[in-house]
Design a protein around this motif. Structure first.
Motif, mmCIF file in Angstrom:
data_model
loop_
_atom_site.group_PDB
_atom_site.id
_atom_site.type_symbol
_atom_site.label_atom_id
_atom_site.label_comp_id
_atom_site.label_asym_id
_atom_site.label_seq_id
_atom_site.Cartn_x
_atom_site.Cartn_y
_atom_site.Cartn_z
ATOM 1 N N LEU A 86 0.843 -1.197 0.000
ATOM 2 C CA LEU A 86 0.000 0.000 0.000
ATOM 3 C C LEU A 86 0.878 1.247 0.000
ATOM 4 O O LEU A 86 1.474 1.596 1.019
ATOM 5 C CB LEU A 86 -0.914 0.016 1.231
ATOM 6 N N ASP A 87 0.940 1.926 -1.126
ATOM 7 C CA ASP A 87 1.716 3.166 -1.217
ATOM 8 C C ASP A 87 0.855 4.385 -0.911
ATOM 9 O O ASP A 87 1.332 5.374 -0.362
ATOM 10 C CB ASP A 87 2.315 3.319 -2.616
ATOM 11 N N ARG A 88 -0.418 4.294 -1.306
ATOM 12 C CA ARG A 88 -1.363 5.388 -1.076
ATOM 13 C C ARG A 88 -2.752 4.777 -0.948
ATOM 14 O O ARG A 88 -3.121 3.883 -1.708
ATOM 15 C CB ARG A 88 -1.297 6.400 -2.224
ATOM 16 N N PHE A 89 -3.532 5.271 -0.002
ATOM 17 C CA PHE A 89 -4.816 4.638 0.293
ATOM 18 C C PHE A 89 -5.703 5.616 1.043
ATOM 19 O O PHE A 89 -5.250 6.671 1.516
ATOM 20 C CB PHE A 89 -4.591 3.387 1.158
ATOM 21 N N SER A 90 -6.976 5.278 1.150
ATOM 22 C CA SER A 90 -7.902 6.012 2.004
ATOM 23 C C SER A 90 -7.891 5.359 3.381
ATOM 24 O O SER A 90 -7.699 4.144 3.506
ATOM 25 C CB SER A 90 -9.311 5.999 1.418
ATOM 26 N N LEU A 91 -8.099 6.173 4.402
ATOM 27 C CA LEU A 91 -7.985 5.702 5.785
ATOM 28 C C LEU A 91 -9.221 6.099 6.564
ATOM 29 O O LEU A 91 -9.597 7.282 6.589
ATOM 30 C CB LEU A 91 -6.727 6.302 6.416
ATOM 31 N N HIS A 108 2.516 10.392 8.106
ATOM 32 C CA HIS A 108 2.646 9.976 6.703
ATOM 33 C C HIS A 108 1.553 10.610 5.837
ATOM 34 O O HIS A 108 0.769 9.897 5.190
ATOM 35 C CB HIS A 108 2.567 8.448 6.602
ATOM 36 N N PRO A 109 1.493 11.922 5.782
ATOM 37 C CA PRO A 109 0.405 12.564 5.022
ATOM 38 C C PRO A 109 0.424 12.235 3.539
ATOM 39 O O PRO A 109 -0.625 12.240 2.880
ATOM 40 C CB PRO A 109 0.656 14.062 5.260
ATOM 41 N N GLU A 110 1.607 11.916 3.007
ATOM 42 C CA GLU A 110 1.722 11.632 1.584
ATOM 43 C C GLU A 110 1.071 10.308 1.188
ATOM 44 O O GLU A 110 0.791 10.064 0.019
ATOM 45 C CB GLU A 110 3.204 11.612 1.174
ATOM 46 N N LYS A 111 0.787 9.446 2.176
ATOM 47 C CA LYS A 111 0.219 8.135 1.882
ATOM 48 C C LYS A 111 -1.303 8.102 1.997
ATOM 49 O O LYS A 111 -1.936 7.149 1.555
ATOM 50 C CB LYS A 111 0.826 7.077 2.811
ATOM 51 N N VAL A 112 -1.895 9.111 2.608
ATOM 52 C CA VAL A 112 -3.338 9.116 2.870
ATOM 53 C C VAL A 112 -4.047 10.000 1.850
ATOM 54 O O VAL A 112 -3.931 11.228 1.866
ATOM 55 C CB VAL A 112 -3.626 9.601 4.305
ATOM 56 N N GLY A 113 -4.781 9.358 0.933
ATOM 57 C CA GLY A 113 -5.485 10.108 -0.097
ATOM 58 C C GLY A 113 -6.745 10.774 0.410
ATOM 59 O O GLY A 113 -7.061 11.910 0.049
ATOM 60 N N CYS A 206 -1.788 20.086 14.218
ATOM 61 C CA CYS A 206 -1.414 19.424 12.962
ATOM 62 C C CYS A 206 -2.515 19.492 11.920
ATOM 63 O O CYS A 206 -2.250 19.334 10.717
ATOM 64 C CB CYS A 206 -1.063 17.955 13.218
ATOM 65 N N LEU A 207 -3.758 19.684 12.356
ATOM 66 C CA LEU A 207 -4.897 19.563 11.444
ATOM 67 C C LEU A 207 -4.797 20.504 10.249
ATOM 68 O O LEU A 207 -5.180 20.146 9.127
ATOM 69 C CB LEU A 207 -6.206 19.813 12.201
ATOM 70 N N GLU A 208 -4.278 21.704 10.463
ATOM 71 C CA GLU A 208 -4.206 22.683 9.378
ATOM 72 C C GLU A 208 -3.252 22.247 8.265
ATOM 73 O O GLU A 208 -3.277 22.800 7.168
ATOM 74 C CB GLU A 208 -3.777 24.042 9.927
ATOM 75 N N GLN A 209 -2.422 21.245 8.547
ATOM 76 C CA GLN A 209 -1.470 20.750 7.547
ATOM 77 C C GLN A 209 -2.028 19.574 6.737
ATOM 78 O O GLN A 209 -1.358 19.094 5.820
ATOM 79 C CB GLN A 209 -0.175 20.337 8.250
ATOM 80 N N TYR A 210 -3.229 19.105 7.081
ATOM 81 C CA TYR A 210 -3.811 17.965 6.366
ATOM 82 C C TYR A 210 -4.412 18.468 5.051
ATOM 83 O O TYR A 210 -5.472 19.075 5.036
ATOM 84 C CB TYR A 210 -4.900 17.293 7.204
ATOM 85 N N GLY A 211 -3.729 18.182 3.947
ATOM 86 C CA GLY A 211 -4.186 18.682 2.662
ATOM 87 C C GLY A 211 -5.208 17.809 1.973
ATOM 88 O O GLY A 211 -5.851 18.234 1.016
ATOM 89 N N MET A 212 -5.383 16.555 2.441
ATOM 90 C CA MET A 212 -6.331 15.639 1.800
ATOM 91 C C MET A 212 -7.772 15.941 2.230
ATOM 92 O O MET A 212 -7.986 16.562 3.271
ATOM 93 C CB MET A 212 -5.966 14.188 2.150
#
Length: 269
Positions: A86-91, A108-113, A206-212
């Motif tokens: 799993l390189d990228r996925f929904s969580l 790991h924000p880059e892995k969570v779509g 941290c929430l403000e950094q969540y771009g997904m």
């Protein structure tokens, strides 16, 4: 299924379409991968990965509370996801699983779509609050160790947080109870001490950094977590908060059809 991950046995289930978009589901405290079993059909278009969190289900219950800490759980999950390709996925995470999903996304924000959070929080803001919660969780952990899993389950299913579950059909209530009874009491005690709300970091900043895209799900009867979700929504850049009428803390159990509809909508490209 089980796999050796960072020195411990980790249980997990897979379901749905092996070629579909991956969706990881993280259960709550006293639950297991089995908590999501009824959604396998509802979400069958996706590749579903359902881990047993540390001390729950088929995952080992380490003796040291430190092994349950947020950074350890995040490292275990990341190692499992790597093992599964799993390189990228929904969580998706519920309650304790939601807190761990927030922690994983921070690391790991880059892995969570896409991130879907049900009845959860980014933690407590102050050390005073965290210390008080650690004390109460420590007392509950000692109760589990002293009285056993059945006495604890009798207590846990009668706390106010789960009052709305008493309206559920007997078969559903029995399934939830059996899921709880199937856990190792030492694992639940370790989980309370190591990954309880008082033991985890605060992720509010941290929430403000969540771009997904983030979807928050709460039930109208669970006023505490409705308020928390509303506060979280003010800090998230791309967020949709859905509150389900006449449901409490466990929306996925109390109104599974509505919950599945919300999740499918959140996962649309």
């Amino acid at each position: 299924m089980t796999a050796m991950i960072r020195g411990i046995r980790v249980g997990f289930r897979e379901a749905g379409n092996p070629d579909g978009e991956p969706l990881v589901l993280l259960h709550g405290f006293t639950g297991s991968a089995a908590s999501w079993a009824e959604f396998a059909d509802e979400l069958s278009a996706f590749r579903l990965i359902m881990p047993d969190l540390t001390g729950h289900g088929e995952t080992e219950a380490p003796e040291a509370p430190e092994r349950y800490a947020m950074e350890e759980q995040v490292a275990d999950l990341d190692a499992l996801f790597t093992r599964l390709g799993l390189d990228r996925f929904s969580l998706l995470g519920y309650s304790m699983g939601g807190r761990i999903a927030i922690g994983y996304t921070a690391a790991h924000p880059e892995k969570v779509g896409r991130l879907i959070l049900e009845s959860t929080s980014p933690g407590l803001r102050t050390e005073k609050e965290r210390r008080s919660r650690r004390e109460s969780d420590g007392k509950l952990a000692a109760f589990i160790e002293r009285e056993g899993i059945r006495a604890f389950t009798d207590h846990w299913e009668n706390i106010p947080l789960f009052a709305s579950q008493k309206r559920l059909p007997e078969a559903v209530r029995n399934r939830i109870r059996n899921d709880r009874l199937g856990n190792d009491p030492s694992g639940l005690a370790g989980s309370l001490r190591g990954i309880g709300t008082g033991g985890q970091p605060s992720y509010w900043k941290c929430l403000e950094q969540y771009g997904m895209p983030v979807t928050l799900i709460t039930g109208t009867l669970d006023e505490k977590y409705v308020n928390i979700a509303e506060e979280m929504a003010r800090g998230l850049p791309d967020v949709h908060h859905v509150t389900v009428a006449d449901a409490g803390h466990t929306v996925h159990v109390e109104n599974p059809a509505c919950f599945a509809t919300i999740v499918r909508k959140a996962l649309k490209p």
